[in-house]
Scaffold this motif. Structure first.
Motif, PDB file in Angstrom:
ATOM      1  N   PHE A  94      26.691  32.901  23.157  1.00  0.00           N
ATOM      2  CA  PHE A  94      26.804  31.521  22.794  1.00  0.00           C
ATOM      3  C   PHE A  94      25.946  30.796  23.971  1.00  0.00           C
ATOM      4  CE2 PHE A  94      28.438  27.576  24.168  1.00  0.00           C
ATOM      5  CZ  PHE A  94      28.551  26.745  22.975  1.00  0.00           C
ATOM      6  N   ASP A 103      35.649  32.315  26.282  1.00  0.00           N
ATOM      7  CA  ASP A 103      34.470  32.876  26.989  1.00  0.00           C
ATOM      8  C   ASP A 103      34.712  32.942  28.384  1.00  0.00           C
ATOM      9  OD1 ASP A 103      34.071  30.059  26.616  1.00  0.00           O
ATOM     10  OD2 ASP A 103      31.936  30.411  26.685  1.00  0.00           O
ATOM     11  N   THR A 145      48.500  37.488  29.230  1.00  0.00           N
ATOM     12  CA  THR A 145      49.602  37.027  28.560  1.00  0.00           C
ATOM     13  C   THR A 145      49.415  35.374  28.118  1.00  0.00           C
ATOM     14  OG1 THR A 145      50.964  38.419  29.641  1.00  0.00           O
ATOM     15  CG2 THR A 145      52.162  36.869  28.559  1.00  0.00           C
ATOM     16  N   ALA A 164      34.899  38.062  23.294  1.00  0.00           N
ATOM     17  CA  ALA A 164      35.782  39.202  22.828  1.00  0.00           C
ATOM     18  C   ALA A 164      36.325  39.584  24.102  1.00  0.00           C
ATOM     19  CB  ALA A 164      35.072  40.066  22.292  1.00  0.00           C
ATOM     20  N   GLY A 165      37.182  38.704  24.848  1.00  0.00           N
ATOM     21  CA  GLY A 165      38.051  39.144  25.780  1.00  0.00           C
ATOM     22  C   GLY A 165      39.444  39.220  25.204  1.00  0.00           C
ATOM     23  N   MET A 207      47.298  45.999  34.335  1.00  0.00           N
ATOM     24  CA  MET A 207      47.561  44.841  33.497  1.00  0.00           C
ATOM     25  C   MET A 207      49.204  44.850  33.512  1.00  0.00           C
ATOM     26  SD  MET A 207      46.098  42.357  31.856  1.00  0.00           S
ATOM     27  CE  MET A 207      44.510  42.892  31.784  1.00  0.00           C
ATOM     28  N   LEU A 241      37.585  45.489  33.298  1.00  0.00           N
ATOM     29  CA  LEU A 241      37.595  45.793  34.594  1.00  0.00           C
ATOM     30  C   LEU A 241      38.879  47.275  34.719  1.00  0.00           C
ATOM     31  CD1 LEU A 241      38.185  42.445  36.765  1.00  0.00           C
ATOM     32  CD2 LEU A 241      36.272  44.223  36.849  1.00  0.00           C
ATOM     33  N   PRO A 256      44.919  37.023  40.029  1.00  0.00           N
ATOM     34  CA  PRO A 256      45.898  37.937  39.232  1.00  0.00           C
ATOM     35  C   PRO A 256      47.089  38.196  40.443  1.00  0.00           C
ATOM     36  CG  PRO A 256      44.049  39.206  40.001  1.00  0.00           C
ATOM     37  CD  PRO A 256      43.764  37.721  40.157  1.00  0.00           C
ATOM     38  N   LYS A 272      30.650  28.666  28.659  1.00  0.00           N
ATOM     39  CA  LYS A 272      29.673  27.848  28.171  1.00  0.00           C
ATOM     40  C   LYS A 272      29.992  27.062  27.397  1.00  0.00           C
ATOM     41  CE  LYS A 272      25.466  28.730  29.875  1.00  0.00           C
ATOM     42  NZ  LYS A 272      24.556  27.718  30.391  1.00  0.00           N
ATOM     43  N   ARG A 322      29.090  38.383  24.387  1.00  0.00           N
ATOM     44  CA  ARG A 322      27.673  38.462  24.961  1.00  0.00           C
ATOM     45  C   ARG A 322      27.273  39.873  25.274  1.00  0.00           C
ATOM     46  NH1 ARG A 322      28.608  35.592  30.848  1.00  0.00           N
ATOM     47  NH2 ARG A 322      30.312  37.215  31.052  1.00  0.00           N
ATOM     48  N   LEU A 355      37.009  35.791  42.563  1.00  0.00           N
ATOM     49  CA  LEU A 355      38.237  35.296  41.761  1.00  0.00           C
ATOM     50  C   LEU A 355      38.065  33.630  42.203  1.00  0.00           C
ATOM     51  CD1 LEU A 355      41.071  37.982  42.623  1.00  0.00           C
ATOM     52  CD2 LEU A 355      39.398  37.480  40.452  1.00  0.00           C
TER      53      LEU A 355
HETATM   54  C1  LIG Z   1      41.480  42.215  38.997  1.00  0.00           C
HETATM   55  C2  LIG Z   1      42.358  41.530  37.880  1.00  0.00           C
HETATM   56  C3  LIG Z   1      43.695  41.801  37.523  1.00  0.00           C
HETATM   57  C4  LIG Z   1      44.583  41.075  36.424  1.00  0.00           C
HETATM   58  N1  LIG Z   1      45.612  41.484  36.315  1.00  0.00           N
HETATM   59  C5  LIG Z   1      46.182  41.034  35.233  1.00  0.00           C
HETATM   60  C6  LIG Z   1      47.734  41.177  34.858  1.00  0.00           C
HETATM   61  O1  LIG Z   1      48.375  42.277  35.713  1.00  0.00           O
HETATM   62  N2  LIG Z   1      48.356  40.756  33.833  1.00  0.00           N
HETATM   63  C7  LIG Z   1      47.650  39.470  33.153  1.00  0.00           C
HETATM   64  O2  LIG Z   1      48.294  39.021  32.377  1.00  0.00           O
HETATM   65  N3  LIG Z   1      46.458  39.423  33.789  1.00  0.00           N
HETATM   66  C8  LIG Z   1      45.882  39.841  34.639  1.00  0.00           C
HETATM   67  N4  LIG Z   1      44.740  39.472  35.028  1.00  0.00           N
HETATM   68  C9  LIG Z   1      43.945  38.233  34.265  1.00  0.00           C
HETATM   69  C10 LIG Z   1      43.328  38.626  32.706  1.00  0.00           C
HETATM   70  O3  LIG Z   1      42.524  39.668  32.698  1.00  0.00           O
HETATM   71  C11 LIG Z   1      42.720  37.599  32.389  1.00  0.00           C
HETATM   72  O4  LIG Z   1      43.487  36.298  32.637  1.00  0.00           O
HETATM   73  C12 LIG Z   1      42.290  37.673  30.920  1.00  0.00           C
HETATM   74  O5  LIG Z   1      41.652  38.782  30.652  1.00  0.00           O
HETATM   75  C13 LIG Z   1      41.408  36.384  30.133  1.00  0.00           C
HETATM   76  O6  LIG Z   1      41.127  36.771  29.056  1.00  0.00           O
HETATM   77  P1  LIG Z   1      40.059  35.853  28.526  1.00  0.00           P
HETATM   78  O7  LIG Z   1      40.164  36.344  27.046  1.00  0.00           O
HETATM   79  O8  LIG Z   1      40.520  34.299  28.494  1.00  0.00           O
HETATM   80  O9  LIG Z   1      38.579  35.798  29.225  1.00  0.00           O
HETATM   81  P2  LIG Z   1      37.855  36.971  29.522  1.00  0.00           P
HETATM   82  O10 LIG Z   1      38.617  38.335  29.556  1.00  0.00           O
HETATM   83  O11 LIG Z   1      37.283  36.686  30.830  1.00  0.00           O
HETATM   84  O12 LIG Z   1      36.968  37.206  28.330  1.00  0.00           O
HETATM   85  C14 LIG Z   1      35.858  36.339  28.004  1.00  0.00           C
HETATM   86  C15 LIG Z   1      34.698  37.040  27.167  1.00  0.00           C
HETATM   87  O13 LIG Z   1      33.766  36.267  26.942  1.00  0.00           O
HETATM   88  C16 LIG Z   1      32.505  36.720  26.904  1.00  0.00           C
HETATM   89  N5  LIG Z   1      31.488  35.697  27.060  1.00  0.00           N
HETATM   90  C17 LIG Z   1      31.409  34.963  28.142  1.00  0.00           C
HETATM   91  N6  LIG Z   1      30.484  34.134  27.995  1.00  0.00           N
HETATM   92  C18 LIG Z   1      29.934  34.487  26.762  1.00  0.00           C
HETATM   93  C19 LIG Z   1      29.103  33.731  25.968  1.00  0.00           C
HETATM   94  N7  LIG Z   1      28.300  32.771  26.507  1.00  0.00           N
HETATM   95  N8  LIG Z   1      28.853  34.156  24.681  1.00  0.00           N
HETATM   96  C20 LIG Z   1      29.731  35.110  24.187  1.00  0.00           C
HETATM   97  N9  LIG Z   1      30.612  35.750  24.978  1.00  0.00           N
HETATM   98  C21 LIG Z   1      30.683  35.333  26.249  1.00  0.00           C
HETATM   99  C22 LIG Z   1      32.621  37.711  28.012  1.00  0.00           C
HETATM  100  O14 LIG Z   1      31.781  38.761  28.034  1.00  0.00           O
HETATM  101  C23 LIG Z   1      34.413  38.199  27.988  1.00  0.00           C
HETATM  102  O15 LIG Z   1      34.200  39.303  27.076  1.00  0.00           O
HETATM  103  C24 LIG Z   1      43.745  40.200  35.845  1.00  0.00           C
HETATM  104  C25 LIG Z   1      42.499  39.818  36.247  1.00  0.00           C
HETATM  105  C26 LIG Z   1      41.926  40.302  37.148  1.00  0.00           C
HETATM  106  C27 LIG Z   1      40.540  39.930  37.611  1.00  0.00           C
END
Ligand SMILES: Cc1cc2nc3c(=O)[nH]c(=O)nc-3n(C[C@H](O)[C@H](O)[C@H](O)COP(=O)(O)OP(=O)(O)OC[C@H]3O[C@@H](n4cnc5c(N)ncnc54)[C@H](O)[C@@H]3O)c2cc1C
Length: 483
Positions: free
Chosen positions: A140, A169, A349, A34-35, A68, A64, A342, A174, A57, A317
């Motif tokens: 998962f 995730d 996005t 749920a990212g 953004m 964090l 980042p 995973k 999970r 990172l």
């Molecule tokens: C410091 C920092 C600053 C950033 N600034 C920007 C910005 O300014 N603009 C921008 O566009 N992006 C930015 N980013 C990048 C952005 O935050 C990420 O690219 C984005 O959040 C990715 O989303 P996601 O849903 O793919 O993954 P994630 O946000 O990593 O979400 C994954 C989710 O899956 C869950 N998960 C993991 N394993 C499992 C499992 N086995 N079972 C169930 N759930 C699980 C995790 O707990 C998490 O909630 C930044 C990143 C960082 C670290």
């Protein structure tokens, strides 16, 4: 424990005939994670009436305390979802990003007037997904799939069936790990897919309490000025961003001499957690940051002292573009298939853009058969992979500007003399992709920059329109019969 909603079809022998697989044209989707990417897909599926469940999970969802940067690329989508105005309310328009040296000497100013800073985007998305569709504390573990369905196993030994599994995730996915394991020996995976994830940077982030405008006058400004300070003789680069809440998000990036992997010795030692974050805070306290009253220079220590401990995180990172995004009924999105550090602020996005393309294809599936699902995923990757590759390369360019070593130093000295048109060209590339969902009313794209093609929209729109027509005709027929 009984779950609020037992996801998926029961094992085949238990399927009651009236709910047989063939009878349902809507696929059941399970999203792991749920990212930002997982939630965006969930919101879209909810709007389309596609049954779905999100497994997260963590028991407590917390992003964090980091800035953004968002902009035109997600404006049409947020308008379609009806949350654009809410985002504008919590976002601060970004005027410029200033790259300076640690002597506070300007290197380059990037005009960023097409972007906004909104650290609370996640909360906004979270509110859009019905609580009963998200199961917290559900991790998962692995999956098996056949022509009929995907069997998902969780770490608590529970099992679920679904038609489609989406790995949202994150970088250490995973779902990806399991998918790649199942593809071993098939020649589908590239050498880079198989190589361990390289960690090249350590990052310390935090968000201060509300700041006193007398001490930090930038908080009074209508527009946000971001600063990236490049440590001339150190391995650190640090940056600050003012938020709409008058807090300040700060981030310190340590550039490692060589990329590490999880197999390395350093990962076997307990150098993670709050103690390690505190140690890093002490290492960087004296670094100067601009933005004080009458040109006064603050230090990172001034910001750290105004930041509650639970709002400081130290993370590794990693940066990698995977080339295999799907297999059978399983697909990846967001950081799980393209993880950026980042530097250019495009990761979130990009994850949301993946979700739009995936949702367009899932919603317009003819049937949840393996062939249809697989074809949809091929279309998804064909659209999104080249864009992710471009973003990956752009991001590496930004990292180079902020980085260490001779190459970065030369880049920065060249930047000083770069005509604005070159920077404008880079920024333009970042806003070409502004996708929309084909199954929601389209919004007028007010962008002044030409729009990149979006096959998931143009190819699925006729399917959606045809379905709406068929439904309309059927409704007319039944009203005639009723008369
Ligand atoms: C410091 C920092 C600053 C950033 N600034 C920007 C910005 O300014 N603009 C921008 O566009 N992006 C930015 N980013 C990048 C952005 O935050 C990420 O690219 C984005 O959040 C990715 O989303 P996601 O849903 O793919 O993954 P994630 O946000 O990593 O979400 C994954 C989710 O899956 C869950 N998960 C993991 N394993 C499992 C499992 N086995 N079972 C169930 N759930 C699980 C995790 O707990 C998490 O909630 C930044 C990143 C960082 C670290």
């Amino acid at each position: 424990m009984s779950l609020p909603f037992q996801f998926g079809r029961p094992p085949p022998e238990q399927i009651p005939s009236q709910t047989s697989y063939e009878a349902s044209s809507k696929p059941r989707v399970l999203i792991a994670g749920a990212g930002i990417g997982g939630l965006t897909l969930a919101i879209l599926l909810k709007k389309a009436g596609v049954p779905f469940e999100v497994f997260e999970r963590n028991r407590d969802v917390k992003q964090l305390d980091s800035v953004m940067a968002l902009g035109a690329p997600i404006a049409p989508l947020l308008q379609q979802l009806g949350i654009y105005d809410d985002l504008v309310k919590i976002a601060k328009p970004l005027a410029e990003v200033n790259v300076i040296t640690d002597d506070m000497e300007p290197v380059y100013t990037m005009n960023m007037d097409r972007l906004k800073e909104a650290p609370d985007l996640y909360d906004l998305l979270w509110k859009q997904v019905p609580r009963e569709n998200i199961i917290l504390g559900k991790s998962f573990h692995n999956f098996d799939q056949d022509k009929k369905s995907v069997l998902v196993r969780c770490t608590d030994a529970s099992k679920y069936y679904c038609d489609i599994l989406i790995g949202a995730d994150g970088a250490n996915s995973k779902v990806r790990e399991n998918m790649y394991k199942s593809l071993e020996g098939t020649n589908v995976l590239s050498a880079s897919d198989i190589a361990p994830l390289p960690y090249g940077y350590i990052c310390l982030v935090g968000q201060t309490n509300v700041l006193d405008p007398e001490e930090f006058p930038d908080v009074k400004e209508e527009f946000c000025k971001d600063y990236f300070v490049v440590g001339t003789n150190s391995k650190y680069t640090w940056c600050t961003f003012i938020t709409k809440k008058n807090t300040l998000c700060w981030m310190v990036i340590e550039f490692l001499d060589r990329a590490a992997t999880k197999e390395d010795e350093s990962f076997r030692h307990p150098n993670w957690g709050s103690q390690a974050a505190e140690t890093m805070c002490n290492q960087v306290r004296d670094f100067k940051v601009p933005g004080g009253k009458d040109g006064k220079v603050h230090t990172l220590g001034d910001l750290i002292d105004r930041t509650p401990k639970d709002r400081i995180s130290r993370i590794m990172l990693e940066e990698k573009l995977f080339s295999t995004w799907h297999s059978g009924r399983v697909a990846l999105l967001g950081d799980a298939c393209h993880k950026l550090i980042p530097s250019s602020g495009q990761g979130a996005t990009s994850a949301m853009h993946d979700a739009v393309a995936l949702a367009n294809w899932i919603v317009s599936l003819e049937s949840p058969s393996m062939v249809d699902v697989n074809n949809a995923f091929k279309e998804y990757q064909a659209e999104r992979y080249p864009i992710a590759k471009e973003e990956f390369e752009q991001n590496q360019g930004f990292t180079n500007v902020l980085g260490k070593g001779i190459r970065s130093a030369i880049t920065r000295s060249v930047l000083r003399w770069l005509p604005d048109s070159v920077w404008d060209g880079s920024l333009t590339k970042m806003v070409l992709v502004r996708p929309q969902a084909s199954f929601l009313p389209l919004v007028e794209d007010k962008g002044t920059v030409e729009l990149a093609p979006q096959p998931s929209l143009t190819k699925t729109l006729p399917i959606i329109k045809e379905r709406a027509l068929t439904k309309e005709r059927a409704a007319k027929r039944s009203s005639v019969i009723a008369v």
